[in-house]
Design a protein around this motif. Structure first.
Motif, mmCIF file in Angstrom:
data_model
loop_
_atom_site.group_PDB
_atom_site.id
_atom_site.type_symbol
_atom_site.label_atom_id
_atom_site.label_comp_id
_atom_site.label_asym_id
_atom_site.label_seq_id
_atom_site.Cartn_x
_atom_site.Cartn_y
_atom_site.Cartn_z
ATOM 1 N N LEU A 47 0.854 -1.182 0.000
ATOM 2 C CA LEU A 47 0.000 0.000 0.000
ATOM 3 C C LEU A 47 0.891 1.233 0.000
ATOM 4 O O LEU A 47 1.787 1.364 0.829
ATOM 5 N N HIS A 48 0.634 2.116 -0.963
ATOM 6 C CA HIS A 48 1.395 3.360 -1.059
ATOM 7 C C HIS A 48 0.511 4.535 -0.665
ATOM 8 O O HIS A 48 -0.573 4.723 -1.219
ATOM 9 N N VAL A 49 0.968 5.308 0.306
ATOM 10 C CA VAL A 49 0.240 6.504 0.737
ATOM 11 C C VAL A 49 1.222 7.663 0.852
ATOM 12 O O VAL A 49 2.439 7.473 0.767
ATOM 13 N N GLU A 50 0.662 8.853 1.026
ATOM 14 C CA GLU A 50 1.506 10.050 1.097
ATOM 15 C C GLU A 50 1.438 10.695 2.483
ATOM 16 O O GLU A 50 0.404 10.648 3.151
ATOM 17 N N THR A 51 2.537 11.323 2.854
ATOM 18 C CA THR A 51 2.525 12.090 4.106
ATOM 19 C C THR A 51 1.616 13.308 3.934
ATOM 20 O O THR A 51 1.366 13.770 2.818
ATOM 21 N N GLY A 52 1.123 13.814 5.032
ATOM 22 C CA GLY A 52 0.316 15.031 4.994
ATOM 23 C C GLY A 52 -1.132 14.815 4.617
ATOM 24 O O GLY A 52 -1.881 15.771 4.432
ATOM 25 N N LYS A 53 -1.553 13.558 4.458
ATOM 26 C CA LYS A 53 -2.952 13.259 4.144
ATOM 27 C C LYS A 53 -3.518 12.332 5.206
ATOM 28 O O LYS A 53 -2.783 11.600 5.865
ATOM 29 N N ALA A 54 -4.841 12.374 5.325
ATOM 30 C CA ALA A 54 -5.507 11.428 6.206
ATOM 31 C C ALA A 54 -6.180 10.361 5.341
ATOM 32 O O ALA A 54 -6.656 10.649 4.240
ATOM 33 N N TYR A 55 -6.189 9.159 5.846
ATOM 34 C CA TYR A 55 -6.786 8.047 5.115
ATOM 35 C C TYR A 55 -7.779 7.314 5.993
ATOM 36 O O TYR A 55 -7.500 7.027 7.159
ATOM 37 N N LYS A 56 -8.923 7.030 5.395
ATOM 38 C CA LYS A 56 -9.918 6.214 6.096
ATOM 39 C C LYS A 56 -9.915 4.824 5.473
ATOM 40 O O LYS A 56 -10.116 4.681 4.275
ATOM 41 N N ASN A 58 1.613 -15.866 6.942
ATOM 42 C CA ASN A 58 2.192 -15.205 5.771
ATOM 43 C C ASN A 58 1.281 -14.104 5.229
ATOM 44 O O ASN A 58 1.517 -13.561 4.156
ATOM 45 N N MET A 59 0.231 -13.764 5.982
ATOM 46 C CA MET A 59 -0.718 -12.740 5.516
ATOM 47 C C MET A 59 -0.170 -11.374 5.907
ATOM 48 O O MET A 59 -0.630 -10.723 6.826
ATOM 49 N N ARG A 60 0.836 -10.980 5.150
ATOM 50 C CA ARG A 60 1.548 -9.757 5.469
ATOM 51 C C ARG A 60 1.523 -8.814 4.290
ATOM 52 O O ARG A 60 1.239 -9.206 3.167
ATOM 53 N N GLY A 61 1.845 -7.586 4.587
ATOM 54 C CA GLY A 61 1.955 -6.607 3.516
ATOM 55 C C GLY A 61 2.942 -5.537 3.921
ATOM 56 O O GLY A 61 3.520 -5.584 5.010
ATOM 57 N N THR A 62 3.140 -4.589 3.027
ATOM 58 C CA THR A 62 4.080 -3.514 3.307
ATOM 59 C C THR A 62 3.435 -2.173 3.021
ATOM 60 O O THR A 62 2.802 -1.987 1.977
ATOM 61 N N LEU A 63 3.570 -1.284 3.978
ATOM 62 C CA LEU A 63 3.068 0.082 3.828
ATOM 63 C C LEU A 63 4.234 0.997 3.447
ATOM 64 O O LEU A 63 5.245 1.038 4.149
ATOM 65 N N TYR A 64 4.065 1.694 2.326
ATOM 66 C CA TYR A 64 5.070 2.666 1.904
ATOM 67 C C TYR A 64 4.496 4.069 2.079
ATOM 68 O O TYR A 64 3.517 4.411 1.423
ATOM 69 N N VAL A 65 5.072 4.829 2.970
ATOM 70 C CA VAL A 65 4.662 6.214 3.158
ATOM 71 C C VAL A 65 5.683 7.090 2.441
ATOM 72 O O VAL A 65 6.881 7.011 2.714
ATOM 73 N N GLU A 66 5.189 7.890 1.502
ATOM 74 C CA GLU A 66 6.097 8.698 0.686
ATOM 75 C C GLU A 66 5.687 10.159 0.738
ATOM 76 O O GLU A 66 4.512 10.477 0.911
ATOM 77 N N ASP A 67 6.647 11.041 0.563
ATOM 78 C CA ASP A 67 6.307 12.455 0.445
ATOM 79 C C ASP A 67 5.611 12.684 -0.891
ATOM 80 O O ASP A 67 5.940 12.015 -1.880
ATOM 81 N N PRO A 68 4.658 13.619 -0.949
ATOM 82 C CA PRO A 68 3.964 13.894 -2.212
ATOM 83 C C PRO A 68 4.974 14.287 -3.290
ATOM 84 O O PRO A 68 5.932 15.013 -3.010
ATOM 85 N N ALA A 69 4.730 13.791 -4.494
ATOM 86 C CA ALA A 69 5.658 14.083 -5.598
ATOM 87 C C ALA A 69 5.615 15.571 -5.941
ATOM 88 O O ALA A 69 4.591 16.215 -5.808
#
Ligand SMILES: [Cu+2]
Length: 142
Positions: free
Chosen positions: A67-76, A131-142
C-alpha cells in the motif's frame, strides 16, 4: 447546632466534582479524536482474504500486498473480508481493526513521515495466516 462548620466538606466535594468533570472531559475528547474521521480523508478499501490483503484507492487503483500513501494526508480504511475474520494491523501506526465478513469496519490514520512499515493479519485465519503480510510505503507527495 453546635459550633461545627461544614465548609471544609463542601470544598472537598467541590474539588472531587471538578476532578471527575475534568477526567471525564479528557476521556471524551480522546475518544472523539480517535473516532472522528477528518472530512478530507481519502478512502481506501481494504479487503482481507485467505491469505492476502488487497487495497483499492479512491481512483480505482488496486494494490495487492502493498500500500502506497503520502505524508500530509488522512486516510480512512474501510475494512472488509471475503471469507473469514481477519484483523488489519499496522503496528507502527497503532492501526488495528477486524475484517469481518458482511460488514464494513472503519479506522483512520494520517502518516506523518516517509517510511516503510509492516502490515499484518492479527487474527488467526487459517493455514497460511502467518504469511498474511503486507508492506506500507509512506512517501512524500511528488
Ligand atoms: Cu488473515
Amino acid at each position: 447546632m453546635g459550633g461545627h462548620s461544614n465548609w471544609p466538606e463542601w470544598i472537598y466535594v467541590g474539588i472531587v466534582i471538578a476532578l471527575m468533570t475534568w477526567v471525564g472531559a479528557e476521556a471524551w475528547e480522546a475518544e472523539r479524536l480517535v473516532e472522528h474521521v477528518p472530512e478530507d480523508a481519502e478512502t481506501i478499501i481494504v479487503t482481507g482474504q485467505q491469505w492476502f490483503w488487497t487495497f483499492e484507492h479512491e481512483d480505482g487503483t488496486k494494490e495487492i500486498g502493498e500500500l502506497h500513501v503520502e505524508t500530509g494526508k488522512a486516510y480512512k480504511f474501510e475494512i472488509v473480508s471475503t471469507d473469514v475474520i481477519h484483523s488489519f494491523n499496522i503496528h507502527d501506526y497503532v492501526v488495528l481493526m477486524d475484517a469481518v465478513p458482511g460488514r464494513v469496519n472503519t479506522v483512520w490514520f494520517a502518516p506523518d513521515a516517509p517510511g516503510v512499515h509492516d502490515i499484518q493479519c492479527r487474527e488467526y485465519c487459517g493455514l497460511i495466516h502467518y504469511n498474511m503480510r503486507g508492506t506500507l510505503y509512506v512517501e512524500d507527495p511528488a
